[in-house]
Design a protein around this motif. Sequence first.
Motif, PDB file in Angstrom:
ATOM      1  N   MET A 124      10.309  -1.095 -17.170  1.00  0.00           N
ATOM      2  CA  MET A 124      10.594  -2.294 -16.417  1.00  0.00           C
ATOM      3  C   MET A 124       9.278  -2.934 -15.960  1.00  0.00           C
ATOM      4  N   LYS A 125       9.205  -4.236 -16.081  1.00  0.00           N
ATOM      5  CA  LYS A 125       7.984  -4.972 -15.745  1.00  0.00           C
ATOM      6  C   LYS A 125       7.722  -4.934 -14.231  1.00  0.00           C
ATOM      7  N   THR A 126       6.461  -4.733 -13.846  1.00  0.00           N
ATOM      8  CA  THR A 126       6.064  -4.789 -12.444  1.00  0.00           C
ATOM      9  C   THR A 126       5.739  -6.226 -12.091  1.00  0.00           C
ATOM     10  N   LEU A 127       6.426  -6.768 -11.080  1.00  0.00           N
ATOM     11  CA  LEU A 127       6.200  -8.141 -10.648  1.00  0.00           C
ATOM     12  C   LEU A 127       5.092  -8.212  -9.594  1.00  0.00           C
ATOM     13  N   LEU A 128       5.095  -7.246  -8.665  1.00  0.00           N
ATOM     14  CA  LEU A 128       4.090  -7.201  -7.601  1.00  0.00           C
ATOM     15  C   LEU A 128       3.510  -5.804  -7.539  1.00  0.00           C
ATOM     16  N   GLU A 129       2.176  -5.752  -7.444  1.00  0.00           N
ATOM     17  CA  GLU A 129       1.528  -4.443  -7.312  1.00  0.00           C
ATOM     18  C   GLU A 129       0.416  -4.522  -6.279  1.00  0.00           C
ATOM     19  N   ILE A 130       0.449  -3.571  -5.366  1.00  0.00           N
ATOM     20  CA  ILE A 130      -0.607  -3.416  -4.356  1.00  0.00           C
ATOM     21  C   ILE A 130      -1.257  -2.076  -4.630  1.00  0.00           C
ATOM     22  N   ALA A 131      -2.583  -2.073  -4.732  1.00  0.00           N
ATOM     23  CA  ALA A 131      -3.299  -0.841  -5.056  1.00  0.00           C
ATOM     24  C   ALA A 131      -4.395  -0.566  -4.033  1.00  0.00           C
ATOM     25  N   ASN A 132      -4.251   0.546  -3.316  1.00  0.00           N
ATOM     26  CA  ASN A 132      -5.279   1.051  -2.390  1.00  0.00           C
ATOM     27  C   ASN A 132      -5.772  -0.013  -1.409  1.00  0.00           C
ATOM     28  N   LEU A 133      -4.859  -0.710  -0.782  1.00  0.00           N
ATOM     29  CA  LEU A 133      -5.203  -1.835   0.078  1.00  0.00           C
ATOM     30  C   LEU A 133      -5.635  -1.378   1.471  1.00  0.00           C
ATOM     31  N   ASP A 134      -6.790  -1.872   1.887  1.00  0.00           N
ATOM     32  CA  ASP A 134      -7.277  -1.690   3.255  1.00  0.00           C
ATOM     33  C   ASP A 134      -7.362  -3.056   3.911  1.00  0.00           C
ATOM     34  N   VAL A 135      -6.851  -3.148   5.144  1.00  0.00           N
ATOM     35  CA  VAL A 135      -6.887  -4.405   5.896  1.00  0.00           C
ATOM     36  C   VAL A 135      -7.415  -4.140   7.295  1.00  0.00           C
ATOM     37  N   VAL A 136      -8.284  -5.029   7.755  1.00  0.00           N
ATOM     38  CA  VAL A 136      -8.775  -4.961   9.134  1.00  0.00           C
ATOM     39  C   VAL A 136      -8.577  -6.316   9.810  1.00  0.00           C
ATOM     40  N   TYR A 137      -8.427  -6.270  11.122  1.00  0.00           N
ATOM     41  CA  TYR A 137      -8.380  -7.471  11.951  1.00  0.00           C
ATOM     42  C   TYR A 137      -9.634  -7.515  12.808  1.00  0.00           C
ATOM     43  N   GLN A 138     -10.162  -8.714  12.979  1.00  0.00           N
ATOM     44  CA  GLN A 138     -11.356  -8.943  13.809  1.00  0.00           C
ATOM     45  C   GLN A 138     -12.526  -8.055  13.378  1.00  0.00           C
ATOM     46  N   GLY A 139     -12.533  -7.657  12.116  1.00  0.00           N
ATOM     47  CA  GLY A 139     -13.630  -6.867  11.575  1.00  0.00           C
ATOM     48  C   GLY A 139     -13.682  -5.434  12.056  1.00  0.00           C
ATOM     49  N   ALA A 140     -12.711  -5.000  12.888  1.00  0.00           N
ATOM     50  CA  ALA A 140     -12.814  -3.661  13.445  1.00  0.00           C
ATOM     51  C   ALA A 140     -11.492  -2.892  13.522  1.00  0.00           C
ATOM     52  N   ILE A 141     -10.394  -3.589  13.652  1.00  0.00           N
ATOM     53  CA  ILE A 141      -9.109  -2.915  13.854  1.00  0.00           C
ATOM     54  C   ILE A 141      -8.446  -2.680  12.502  1.00  0.00           C
ATOM     55  N   ARG A 142      -8.375  -1.413  12.094  1.00  0.00           N
ATOM     56  CA  ARG A 142      -7.793  -1.064  10.794  1.00  0.00           C
ATOM     57  C   ARG A 142      -6.273  -1.106  10.900  1.00  0.00           C
ATOM     58  N   ALA A 143      -5.664  -1.951  10.077  1.00  0.00           N
ATOM     59  CA  ALA A 143      -4.212  -2.102  10.083  1.00  0.00           C
ATOM     60  C   ALA A 143      -3.560  -1.402   8.892  1.00  0.00           C
ATOM     61  N   LEU A 144      -4.240  -1.379   7.759  1.00  0.00           N
ATOM     62  CA  LEU A 144      -3.742  -0.687   6.572  1.00  0.00           C
ATOM     63  C   LEU A 144      -4.871   0.137   5.977  1.00  0.00           C
ATOM     64  N   ASN A 145      -4.510   1.297   5.474  1.00  0.00           N
ATOM     65  CA  ASN A 145      -5.503   2.168   4.855  1.00  0.00           C
ATOM     66  C   ASN A 145      -4.905   2.787   3.593  1.00  0.00           C
ATOM     67  N   GLY A 146      -5.329   2.268   2.433  1.00  0.00           N
ATOM     68  CA  GLY A 146      -4.888   2.839   1.163  1.00  0.00           C
ATOM     69  C   GLY A 146      -3.451   2.529   0.784  1.00  0.00           C
ATOM     70  N   MET A 147      -2.930   1.404   1.230  1.00  0.00           N
ATOM     71  CA  MET A 147      -1.545   1.017   0.924  1.00  0.00           C
ATOM     72  C   MET A 147      -1.375   0.777  -0.572  1.00  0.00           C
ATOM     73  N   THR A 148      -0.377   1.415  -1.153  1.00  0.00           N
ATOM     74  CA  THR A 148      -0.058   1.239  -2.568  1.00  0.00           C
ATOM     75  C   THR A 148       1.443   1.021  -2.690  1.00  0.00           C
ATOM     76  N   LEU A 149       1.815   0.036  -3.509  1.00  0.00           N
ATOM     77  CA  LEU A 149       3.218  -0.333  -3.643  1.00  0.00           C
ATOM     78  C   LEU A 149       3.426  -1.045  -4.974  1.00  0.00           C
ATOM     79  N   ARG A 150       4.557  -0.776  -5.613  1.00  0.00           N
ATOM     80  CA  ARG A 150       4.941  -1.502  -6.830  1.00  0.00           C
ATOM     81  C   ARG A 150       6.347  -2.045  -6.652  1.00  0.00           C
ATOM     82  N   VAL A 151       6.543  -3.304  -7.044  1.00  0.00           N
ATOM     83  CA  VAL A 151       7.857  -3.934  -6.989  1.00  0.00           C
ATOM     84  C   VAL A 151       8.226  -4.338  -8.413  1.00  0.00           C
ATOM     85  N   PRO A 152       9.181  -3.640  -9.012  1.00  0.00           N
ATOM     86  CA  PRO A 152       9.623  -4.020 -10.354  1.00  0.00           C
ATOM     87  C   PRO A 152      10.392  -5.340 -10.321  1.00  0.00           C
ATOM     88  N   GLU A 153      10.280  -6.107 -11.386  1.00  0.00           N
ATOM     89  CA  GLU A 153      11.002  -7.366 -11.490  1.00  0.00           C
ATOM     90  C   GLU A 153      12.501  -7.117 -11.380  1.00  0.00           C
TER      91      GLU A 153
END
Length: 169
Positions: free
Chosen positions: A1-30
């Motif tokens: 099945m085709k993957t429509l959305l893929e997130i790989a090892n996502l890290d997100v910070v706010y204001q350059g210091a507050i870690r909100a996501l660390n290594g988020m991985t997700l696949r959404v099949p079509e």
Amino acid sequence: MKTLLEIANLDVVYQGAIRALNGMTLRVPEGRIVALLGSNGAGKTTTLKAISGFLPLEGGSVTHGAITFDGEDTLARPPYELPQRGLFHVRGGRCVFPHMTVEENLLAARFALKKRGRPQGEAFEEVYRYFPVLGARRTQLAGLLSGGEQQMLAIGRALVAEPRLILLD
């Protein structure tokens, strides 16, 4: 099945210091439904904002990882291009145009279409079938709707834009 959305090892910070996501991985099949579940502060909304490009508007940034929608890097695109490509984010908090009518709000979402799909009336009638209260109030200002009705309208706007993927917060 085709993957429509893929997130790989996502890290997100706010204001350059507050870690909100660390290594988020997700696949959404079509053609599938995927739910993000977690407690308050777990990063659900941050994940959706990262996908739709809204993070910089709130002081957030992706520091590592990748997000692809239909094989294309969403991080390299401005947020306004994503609905044109079929990715529509329905944010929490009743994001409607309060000084426009219900029908004008739906019409505004049609501008996200690169090519006009089905006829406008048909798209609107589908929304009114899902949410009959909106059909009854199609000429009413959106700001006068209840909170739940405004959220129905926000979802209706996503539907008339004919997206391939809807992010519901």
